[in-house]
Design a protein around this motif. Sequence first.
Motif, PDB file in Angstrom:
ATOM      1  N   SER A  31       0.840  -1.202   0.000  1.00  0.00           N
ATOM      2  CA  SER A  31       0.000   0.000   0.000  1.00  0.00           C
ATOM      3  C   SER A  31       0.872   1.247   0.000  1.00  0.00           C
ATOM      4  N   ASN A  32       0.706   2.055  -1.020  1.00  0.00           N
ATOM      5  CA  ASN A  32       1.408   3.340  -1.094  1.00  0.00           C
ATOM      6  C   ASN A  32       0.430   4.432  -0.666  1.00  0.00           C
ATOM      7  N   PHE A  33       0.668   4.989   0.516  1.00  0.00           N
ATOM      8  CA  PHE A  33      -0.246   6.017   1.043  1.00  0.00           C
ATOM      9  C   PHE A  33      -0.132   7.341   0.285  1.00  0.00           C
ATOM     10  N   LYS A  34       0.976   7.544  -0.442  1.00  0.00           N
ATOM     11  CA  LYS A  34       1.240   8.835  -1.091  1.00  0.00           C
ATOM     12  C   LYS A  34       1.096   9.943  -0.027  1.00  0.00           C
ATOM     13  N   THR A  35       0.317  10.992  -0.310  1.00  0.00           N
ATOM     14  CA  THR A  35       0.222  12.108   0.649  1.00  0.00           C
ATOM     15  C   THR A  35      -1.113  12.009   1.400  1.00  0.00           C
ATOM     16  N   ILE A  43       0.828  -7.018  -5.779  1.00  0.00           N
ATOM     17  CA  ILE A  43       0.295  -5.741  -6.270  1.00  0.00           C
ATOM     18  C   ILE A  43       0.828  -4.578  -5.423  1.00  0.00           C
ATOM     19  N   LEU A  44       0.993  -3.458  -6.101  1.00  0.00           N
ATOM     20  CA  LEU A  44       1.312  -2.197  -5.414  1.00  0.00           C
ATOM     21  C   LEU A  44       0.092  -1.303  -5.629  1.00  0.00           C
ATOM     22  N   VAL A  45      -0.534  -0.915  -4.526  1.00  0.00           N
ATOM     23  CA  VAL A  45      -1.827  -0.242  -4.629  1.00  0.00           C
ATOM     24  C   VAL A  45      -1.793   1.126  -3.963  1.00  0.00           C
ATOM     25  N   GLY A  46      -2.331   2.115  -4.658  1.00  0.00           N
ATOM     26  CA  GLY A  46      -2.469   3.451  -4.085  1.00  0.00           C
ATOM     27  C   GLY A  46      -3.897   3.623  -3.588  1.00  0.00           C
ATOM     28  N   THR A  47      -4.683   4.385  -4.345  1.00  0.00           N
ATOM     29  CA  THR A  47      -6.022   4.841  -3.948  1.00  0.00           C
ATOM     30  C   THR A  47      -6.874   3.798  -3.213  1.00  0.00           C
ATOM     31  N   ALA A  48      -7.029   2.620  -3.815  1.00  0.00           N
ATOM     32  CA  ALA A  48      -7.961   1.632  -3.241  1.00  0.00           C
ATOM     33  C   ALA A  48      -7.456   1.046  -1.925  1.00  0.00           C
ATOM     34  N   TRP A  78      -0.376   5.710 -17.201  1.00  0.00           N
ATOM     35  CA  TRP A  78      -1.761   6.088 -17.505  1.00  0.00           C
ATOM     36  C   TRP A  78      -2.764   5.348 -16.616  1.00  0.00           C
ATOM     37  N   ALA A  79      -2.290   4.357 -15.876  1.00  0.00           N
ATOM     38  CA  ALA A  79      -3.204   3.576 -15.026  1.00  0.00           C
ATOM     39  C   ALA A  79      -3.131   4.011 -13.571  1.00  0.00           C
ATOM     40  N   ILE A  80      -2.152   4.847 -13.232  1.00  0.00           N
ATOM     41  CA  ILE A  80      -1.954   5.194 -11.822  1.00  0.00           C
ATOM     42  C   ILE A  80      -2.878   6.325 -11.398  1.00  0.00           C
ATOM     43  N   GLY A  81      -3.725   5.998 -10.451  1.00  0.00           N
ATOM     44  CA  GLY A  81      -4.622   7.003  -9.880  1.00  0.00           C
ATOM     45  C   GLY A  81      -5.723   7.457 -10.835  1.00  0.00           C
ATOM     46  N   THR A  82      -5.909   6.736 -11.939  1.00  0.00           N
ATOM     47  CA  THR A  82      -6.877   7.166 -12.952  1.00  0.00           C
ATOM     48  C   THR A  82      -8.154   6.342 -12.930  1.00  0.00           C
ATOM     49  N   TYR A 134       2.225  -5.858 -10.065  1.00  0.00           N
ATOM     50  CA  TYR A 134       1.505  -4.925 -10.946  1.00  0.00           C
ATOM     51  C   TYR A 134       0.915  -3.829 -10.079  1.00  0.00           C
ATOM     52  N   GLY A 135       0.927  -2.607 -10.599  1.00  0.00           N
ATOM     53  CA  GLY A 135       0.261  -1.496  -9.921  1.00  0.00           C
ATOM     54  C   GLY A 135      -0.395  -0.594 -10.947  1.00  0.00           C
ATOM     55  N   GLY A 136      -1.530  -0.020 -10.579  1.00  0.00           N
ATOM     56  CA  GLY A 136      -2.261   0.879 -11.481  1.00  0.00           C
ATOM     57  C   GLY A 136      -3.744   0.635 -11.340  1.00  0.00           C
ATOM     58  N   SER A 137      -4.383   1.409 -10.441  1.00  0.00           N
ATOM     59  CA  SER A 137      -5.835   1.339 -10.233  1.00  0.00           C
ATOM     60  C   SER A 137      -6.337  -0.068  -9.901  1.00  0.00           C
ATOM     61  N   VAL A 138      -5.544  -0.822  -9.136  1.00  0.00           N
ATOM     62  CA  VAL A 138      -6.031  -2.121  -8.657  1.00  0.00           C
ATOM     63  C   VAL A 138      -7.146  -1.857  -7.650  1.00  0.00           C
ATOM     64  N   LYS A 139      -8.206  -2.656  -7.735  1.00  0.00           N
ATOM     65  CA  LYS A 139      -9.318  -2.531  -6.780  1.00  0.00           C
ATOM     66  C   LYS A 139      -9.542  -3.899  -6.129  1.00  0.00           C
ATOM     67  N   TYR A 168       5.527  -3.235 -12.152  1.00  0.00           N
ATOM     68  CA  TYR A 168       5.117  -2.691 -13.448  1.00  0.00           C
ATOM     69  C   TYR A 168       3.877  -1.829 -13.209  1.00  0.00           C
ATOM     70  N   GLU A 169       4.041  -0.527 -13.442  1.00  0.00           N
ATOM     71  CA  GLU A 169       2.955   0.413 -13.185  1.00  0.00           C
ATOM     72  C   GLU A 169       2.809   1.363 -14.369  1.00  0.00           C
ATOM     73  N   PRO A 170       1.910   1.029 -15.310  1.00  0.00           N
ATOM     74  CA  PRO A 170       1.726   1.941 -16.443  1.00  0.00           C
ATOM     75  C   PRO A 170       1.293   3.327 -15.947  1.00  0.00           C
ATOM     76  N   GLY A 211      11.679   5.133  -8.201  1.00  0.00           N
ATOM     77  CA  GLY A 211      11.247   5.188  -9.601  1.00  0.00           C
ATOM     78  C   GLY A 211       9.754   5.304  -9.794  1.00  0.00           C
ATOM     79  N   HIS A 212       9.008   5.591  -8.713  1.00  0.00           N
ATOM     80  CA  HIS A 212       7.552   5.719  -8.867  1.00  0.00           C
ATOM     81  C   HIS A 212       7.245   6.786  -9.914  1.00  0.00           C
ATOM     82  N   SER A 213       6.211   6.559 -10.692  1.00  0.00           N
ATOM     83  CA  SER A 213       5.942   7.481 -11.818  1.00  0.00           C
ATOM     84  C   SER A 213       5.653   8.903 -11.337  1.00  0.00           C
TER      85      SER A 213
HETATM   86  C1  PEP Z   1       0.630   3.695  -6.982  1.00  0.00           C
HETATM   87  O1  PEP Z   1       0.675   4.762  -6.392  1.00  0.00           O
HETATM   88  O2  PEP Z   1       1.656   3.000  -7.070  1.00  0.00           O
HETATM   89  C2  PEP Z   1      -0.632   3.265  -7.583  1.00  0.00           C
HETATM   90  C3  PEP Z   1      -0.648   2.155  -8.267  1.00  0.00           C
HETATM   91  O3  PEP Z   1      -1.720   4.074  -7.378  1.00  0.00           O
HETATM   92  P1  PEP Z   1      -3.257   3.719  -7.741  1.00  0.00           P
HETATM   93  O4  PEP Z   1      -3.565   2.373  -7.163  1.00  0.00           O
HETATM   94  O5  PEP Z   1      -4.044   4.824  -7.128  1.00  0.00           O
HETATM   95  O6  PEP Z   1      -3.360   3.691  -9.234  1.00  0.00           O
END
Ligand code: PEP
Length: 231
Positions: free
Chosen positions: A5-9, A209-214, A158-162, A188-193, A154-156, A85-87
């Motif tokens: 889980s990436n809490f970001k800010t 998985i590496l997950v942000g928002t969800a 265009w898929a991150i936080g979108t 894999y990371g990018g809008s995983v729910k 692997y985190e495209p 290297g996070h996008s």
């Molecule tokens: C991330 O921050 O690495 C990420 C994958 O974010 P999100 O799940 O919000 O797309």
Amino acid sequence: MIIASNFKTNHNRQSTKEFVNFINSQNYFSEVRVYPPFTALGHFELTPNIRIGAQNFYPAQNGSFTGEIGFDQLEEFEVESVLIGHSERRHIFGETQESICKKYDFAKGKESEIIYCVGEPKEIREQGIEAVMSYIWEQFDGIDIDYDELVVAYEPVWAIGTGLSASLEDIKEVLDRLRMRIKSPLLYGGSVKVETTKDILSIENCGGILVGTASWSVENFSKMIEISDNI
Ligand code: PEP
């Protein structure tokens, strides 16, 4: 499986403490990583499969780098894993491959686990898989892919936080090609729910998985870990 889980800010000291203590109390056996903001790092008593990590750091033990956090500060909180290297670091903060390599080499010298993020922007994806892979391989320039504590995500971009996840086929294709050269776990990371976790974790060569928002809701993140535990 690694569920990160990436809490970001997001989250403060108190909510991070509650989040981490709850996860720790559940006796999960998946490998769990939580990357809170620096201000919410703390002394957590965790089972060995749960690690607290740093979203970023300055590649120095300490020194005169106003506003930065070095390894002295991370070590105070037994941080055992770092994101590099996070996008959002590459694209919002303009981190170059050169500066990313400096961080990588520093963290490697400290024998820290590194989750190294790679991924292509939309205009590259639209050019097809060969363009995607050559873009991604360039993100490995100067990176020691044989480092034992490396995990690749692997985190495209265009898929991150979108809210737009890559398709299962696209994820599989990139992970299969990464696997030809990289022996480390591949995430894999990018809008995983929660709803997409099982299918993504079931992809051959997907090690987590590496997950942000969800993941910012502890209920959701717990469900993701439970799914992983049951695979
Ligand atoms: C991330 O921050 O690495 C990420 C994958 O974010 P999100 O799940 O919000 O797309």
